[in-house]
Write a protein that holds these residues in place. Structure first.
Motif, PDB file in Angstrom:
ATOM      1  N   ASP A 101       0.835  -1.196   0.000  1.00  0.00           N
ATOM      2  CA  ASP A 101       0.000   0.000   0.000  1.00  0.00           C
ATOM      3  C   ASP A 101       0.874   1.252   0.000  1.00  0.00           C
ATOM      4  O   ASP A 101       1.406   1.639   1.045  1.00  0.00           O
ATOM      5  CB  ASP A 101      -0.908   0.006   1.236  1.00  0.00           C
ATOM      6  CG  ASP A 101      -1.901   1.160   1.224  1.00  0.00           C
ATOM      7  OD1 ASP A 101      -1.901   1.919   0.234  1.00  0.00           O
ATOM      8  OD2 ASP A 101      -2.668   1.294   2.198  1.00  0.00           O
ATOM      9  N   PRO A 102       1.041   1.896  -1.149  1.00  0.00           N
ATOM     10  CA  PRO A 102       1.906   3.083  -1.201  1.00  0.00           C
ATOM     11  C   PRO A 102       1.343   4.262  -0.415  1.00  0.00           C
ATOM     12  O   PRO A 102       2.078   5.167  -0.044  1.00  0.00           O
ATOM     13  CB  PRO A 102       1.971   3.397  -2.699  1.00  0.00           C
ATOM     14  CG  PRO A 102       0.718   2.824  -3.270  1.00  0.00           C
ATOM     15  CD  PRO A 102       0.437   1.601  -2.455  1.00  0.00           C
ATOM     16  N   MET A 103       0.042   4.246  -0.143  1.00  0.00           N
ATOM     17  CA  MET A 103      -0.574   5.347   0.602  1.00  0.00           C
ATOM     18  C   MET A 103       0.006   5.443   2.014  1.00  0.00           C
ATOM     19  O   MET A 103       0.180   6.530   2.559  1.00  0.00           O
ATOM     20  CB  MET A 103      -2.100   5.153   0.704  1.00  0.00           C
ATOM     21  CG  MET A 103      -2.788   4.884  -0.615  1.00  0.00           C
ATOM     22  SD  MET A 103      -2.656   6.264  -1.773  1.00  0.00           S
ATOM     23  CE  MET A 103      -3.551   5.602  -3.171  1.00  0.00           C
ATOM     24  N   THR A 104       0.290   4.303   2.625  1.00  0.00           N
ATOM     25  CA  THR A 104       0.807   4.287   3.990  1.00  0.00           C
ATOM     26  C   THR A 104       2.327   4.126   4.040  1.00  0.00           C
ATOM     27  O   THR A 104       2.920   4.271   5.104  1.00  0.00           O
ATOM     28  CB  THR A 104       0.159   3.145   4.793  1.00  0.00           C
ATOM     29  OG1 THR A 104       0.408   1.894   4.129  1.00  0.00           O
ATOM     30  CG2 THR A 104      -1.344   3.338   4.891  1.00  0.00           C
ATOM     31  N   ASN A 107       5.687   9.098   3.683  1.00  0.00           N
ATOM     32  CA  ASN A 107       5.403  10.138   4.666  1.00  0.00           C
ATOM     33  C   ASN A 107       4.702  11.301   3.970  1.00  0.00           C
ATOM     34  O   ASN A 107       5.261  11.892   3.041  1.00  0.00           O
ATOM     35  CB  ASN A 107       6.711  10.613   5.297  1.00  0.00           C
ATOM     36  CG  ASN A 107       6.483  11.537   6.479  1.00  0.00           C
ATOM     37  OD1 ASN A 107       5.485  12.231   6.560  1.00  0.00           O
ATOM     38  ND2 ASN A 107       7.419  11.540   7.409  1.00  0.00           N
ATOM     39  N   PRO A 108       3.493  11.669   4.390  1.00  0.00           N
ATOM     40  CA  PRO A 108       2.736  12.699   3.663  1.00  0.00           C
ATOM     41  C   PRO A 108       3.306  14.106   3.786  1.00  0.00           C
ATOM     42  O   PRO A 108       2.916  14.994   3.022  1.00  0.00           O
ATOM     43  CB  PRO A 108       1.338  12.614   4.293  1.00  0.00           C
ATOM     44  CG  PRO A 108       1.581  12.061   5.661  1.00  0.00           C
ATOM     45  CD  PRO A 108       2.729  11.112   5.522  1.00  0.00           C
ATOM     46  N   ILE A 109       4.221  14.359   4.727  1.00  0.00           N
ATOM     47  CA  ILE A 109       4.695  15.727   4.957  1.00  0.00           C
ATOM     48  C   ILE A 109       6.093  15.983   4.396  1.00  0.00           C
ATOM     49  O   ILE A 109       6.629  17.075   4.549  1.00  0.00           O
ATOM     50  CB  ILE A 109       4.668  16.085   6.463  1.00  0.00           C
ATOM     51  CG1 ILE A 109       5.627  15.191   7.256  1.00  0.00           C
ATOM     52  CG2 ILE A 109       3.255  15.970   7.011  1.00  0.00           C
ATOM     53  CD1 ILE A 109       5.784  15.618   8.704  1.00  0.00           C
ATOM     54  N   ASP A 110       6.700  14.983   3.720  1.00  0.00           N
ATOM     55  CA  ASP A 110       8.011  15.166   3.112  1.00  0.00           C
ATOM     56  C   ASP A 110       7.929  14.972   1.603  1.00  0.00           C
ATOM     57  O   ASP A 110       7.195  14.096   1.130  1.00  0.00           O
ATOM     58  CB  ASP A 110       9.025  14.161   3.669  1.00  0.00           C
ATOM     59  CG  ASP A 110       9.441  14.494   5.096  1.00  0.00           C
ATOM     60  OD1 ASP A 110       9.389  15.687   5.449  1.00  0.00           O
ATOM     61  OD2 ASP A 110       9.810  13.569   5.852  1.00  0.00           O
ATOM     62  N   HIS A 154       0.687  13.533  -1.897  1.00  0.00           N
ATOM     63  CA  HIS A 154      -0.712  13.793  -2.276  1.00  0.00           C
ATOM     64  C   HIS A 154      -0.822  14.341  -3.695  1.00  0.00           C
ATOM     65  O   HIS A 154      -1.928  14.381  -4.264  1.00  0.00           O
ATOM     66  CB  HIS A 154      -1.363  14.760  -1.281  1.00  0.00           C
ATOM     67  CG  HIS A 154      -0.894  16.183  -1.406  1.00  0.00           C
ATOM     68  ND1 HIS A 154       0.180  16.669  -0.689  1.00  0.00           N
ATOM     69  CD2 HIS A 154      -1.346  17.214  -2.164  1.00  0.00           C
ATOM     70  CE1 HIS A 154       0.370  17.936  -0.995  1.00  0.00           C
ATOM     71  NE2 HIS A 154      -0.545  18.295  -1.890  1.00  0.00           N
ATOM     72  N   GLN A 155       0.296  14.744  -4.293  1.00  0.00           N
ATOM     73  CA  GLN A 155       0.278  15.277  -5.649  1.00  0.00           C
ATOM     74  C   GLN A 155       0.444  14.175  -6.712  1.00  0.00           C
ATOM     75  O   GLN A 155       0.459  14.473  -7.896  1.00  0.00           O
ATOM     76  CB  GLN A 155       1.385  16.319  -5.808  1.00  0.00           C
ATOM     77  CG  GLN A 155       1.178  17.561  -4.951  1.00  0.00           C
ATOM     78  CD  GLN A 155       2.342  18.537  -5.039  1.00  0.00           C
ATOM     79  OE1 GLN A 155       3.310  18.435  -4.303  1.00  0.00           O
ATOM     80  NE2 GLN A 155       2.234  19.483  -5.956  1.00  0.00           N
ATOM     81  N   PHE A 156       0.564  12.942  -6.257  1.00  0.00           N
ATOM     82  CA  PHE A 156       0.752  11.816  -7.162  1.00  0.00           C
ATOM     83  C   PHE A 156      -0.470  10.912  -7.139  1.00  0.00           C
ATOM     84  O   PHE A 156      -1.143  10.776  -6.115  1.00  0.00           O
ATOM     85  CB  PHE A 156       1.987  10.998  -6.759  1.00  0.00           C
ATOM     86  CG  PHE A 156       3.292  11.714  -6.955  1.00  0.00           C
ATOM     87  CD1 PHE A 156       4.062  11.490  -8.082  1.00  0.00           C
ATOM     88  CD2 PHE A 156       3.761  12.607  -6.011  1.00  0.00           C
ATOM     89  CE1 PHE A 156       5.267  12.135  -8.262  1.00  0.00           C
ATOM     90  CE2 PHE A 156       4.962  13.275  -6.175  1.00  0.00           C
ATOM     91  CZ  PHE A 156       5.717  13.038  -7.313  1.00  0.00           C
ATOM     92  N   SER A 157      -0.729  10.258  -8.259  1.00  0.00           N
ATOM     93  CA  SER A 157      -1.786   9.246  -8.314  1.00  0.00           C
ATOM     94  C   SER A 157      -1.331   8.001  -7.563  1.00  0.00           C
ATOM     95  O   SER A 157      -0.158   7.870  -7.182  1.00  0.00           O
ATOM     96  CB  SER A 157      -2.094   8.891  -9.766  1.00  0.00           C
ATOM     97  OG  SER A 157      -0.969   8.219 -10.353  1.00  0.00           O
TER      98      SER A 157
END
Length: 328
Positions: A101-104, A107-110, A154-157
């Motif tokens: 799961d690439p979503m987890t 790190n969403p902030i880096d 978040h800018q990537f599919s």
């Protein structure tokens, strides 16, 4: 020196919670991977494939997950006897994992480029500038323009995130790559590119691969050996030719039977009826018995050991298959 890069012996992993009790996710699994070899691990969702991968890297979720028995040896050294500091050096540099799961996994902030370069910088004796340049090259390798280095997850599919995770796993040229459904979120064109890239790494560096997948087509293309897992147990293991051309276990036959066949005139696929047993309440005897059309009374009471049915390493856990062949 032995060519066995990874040796798993009698590995058992359980998850414990107050709500559902003890789940026996992995039960006495033994596998060997040789240097430069690709091993495919195939089974239904919930069979224990990802838990085995996490167990190899000692990333089983705590405190619910626990290894109850077995050893995992990397080049003959037991990973469960190493300190956490030693394991951090091994993870990423020696053994790397492409998470499902690439979503987890990100790190969403880096920025994605910084996440790749940080791992390179931590494991390799190079400057941060050199690590950033290598990270940019890794992004290009998986089909992402280096200009997107400073963009955030978040800018990537979903498919693009998966490619970033693959770039991160391959960045330090690991000796063993564990790929957990690495092409699930990718379209067929990018999937082919990723598989070609993995094969190129294997040829260039002698990298070994543990490929976890549901896609038997990918297994046929990528793997030298295949292990079929059901309810936390290996039920059949052998070369790719063994599994595809000399299928023995009823579950393995069921997996192939549920695939569309261009040469068949049948209008419907043949599914495996029933569901995988609850790991918190596994049946006595053969775990596949409740779904098996060849089940006998003995199958429901006594489980067959993983037994050789040919002298060249084809093993099956099935009374019927072993008796037909007479064992080896």
């Amino acid at each position: 020196m032995s060519d066995t890069i990874l040796s798993i012996k009698d590995l058992s992993i359980q998850y414990v919670s107050r709500e559902i009790g003890t789940c026996r996710a992995v039960n006495n699994v033994s596998l060997d991977i040789q240097k430069g070899e690709n091993l495919g691990l195939v089974g239904e969702t919930g069979a224990g494939k990802t838990t085995i991968a996490l167990g190899i890297l000692r990333l089983t979720p705590k405190p619910q997950g626990r290894v109850t028995s077995g050893t995992v040896e990397f080049w003959g050294e037991d990973l469960y006897k190493k300190s956490e500091a030693e394991m951090r050096k091994i993870r990423g540099e020696k053994i790397s994992m492409i998470f499902q799961d690439p979503m987890t996994a990100l790190n969403p902030i880096d920025p994605v480029g910084d996440q790749i370069s940080e791992m390179i910088w931590l494991h390799e004796k190079i400057t941060k500038k050199e690590a950033a340049a290598k990270a940019a090259n890794m992004l290009e390798m998986v089909g992402i323009p280096a200009a997107r280095y400073k963009e955030y997850p978040h800018q990537f599919s979903g498919g693009m995130k998966q490619r970033v995770v693959i770039a991160m796993a391959l960045a330090c040229s690991p000796e063993l790559l564990i790929a957990d459904e690495p092409t699930t979120a990718l379209d067929v064109t990018i999937q082919a590119q990723v598989l070609d890239m993995m094969n190129g790494l294997k040829k260039e560096l002698g990298t070994s691969l543990l490929l976890i997948t549901h896609d038997l087509g990918v297994v046929a293309e990528m793997c030298d050996k295949v292990a079929i897992i059901y309810a936390g147990e290996i039920v059949e293991v052998g070369t790719t030719r063994h599994i595809f051309k000399d299928t023995r276990h009823p579950y393995t036959k069921g997996l192939f039977g549920s695939l569309p066949d261009m040469n068949s005139h049948s209008k419907r696929l043949k599914p495996i009826h029933g569901l995988m047993p609850d790991p918190a309440n596994l049946p006595q005897g053969c775990k596949f018995a409740p779904r098996c059309e060849f089940c006998t009374e003995r199958c429901t009471k006594q489980e067959q050991e993983l037994t050789a049915v040919s002298p060249d390493g084809h093993l099956v856990r099935c009374w019927r298959a072993v008796e037909e062949e007479g064992g080896v």
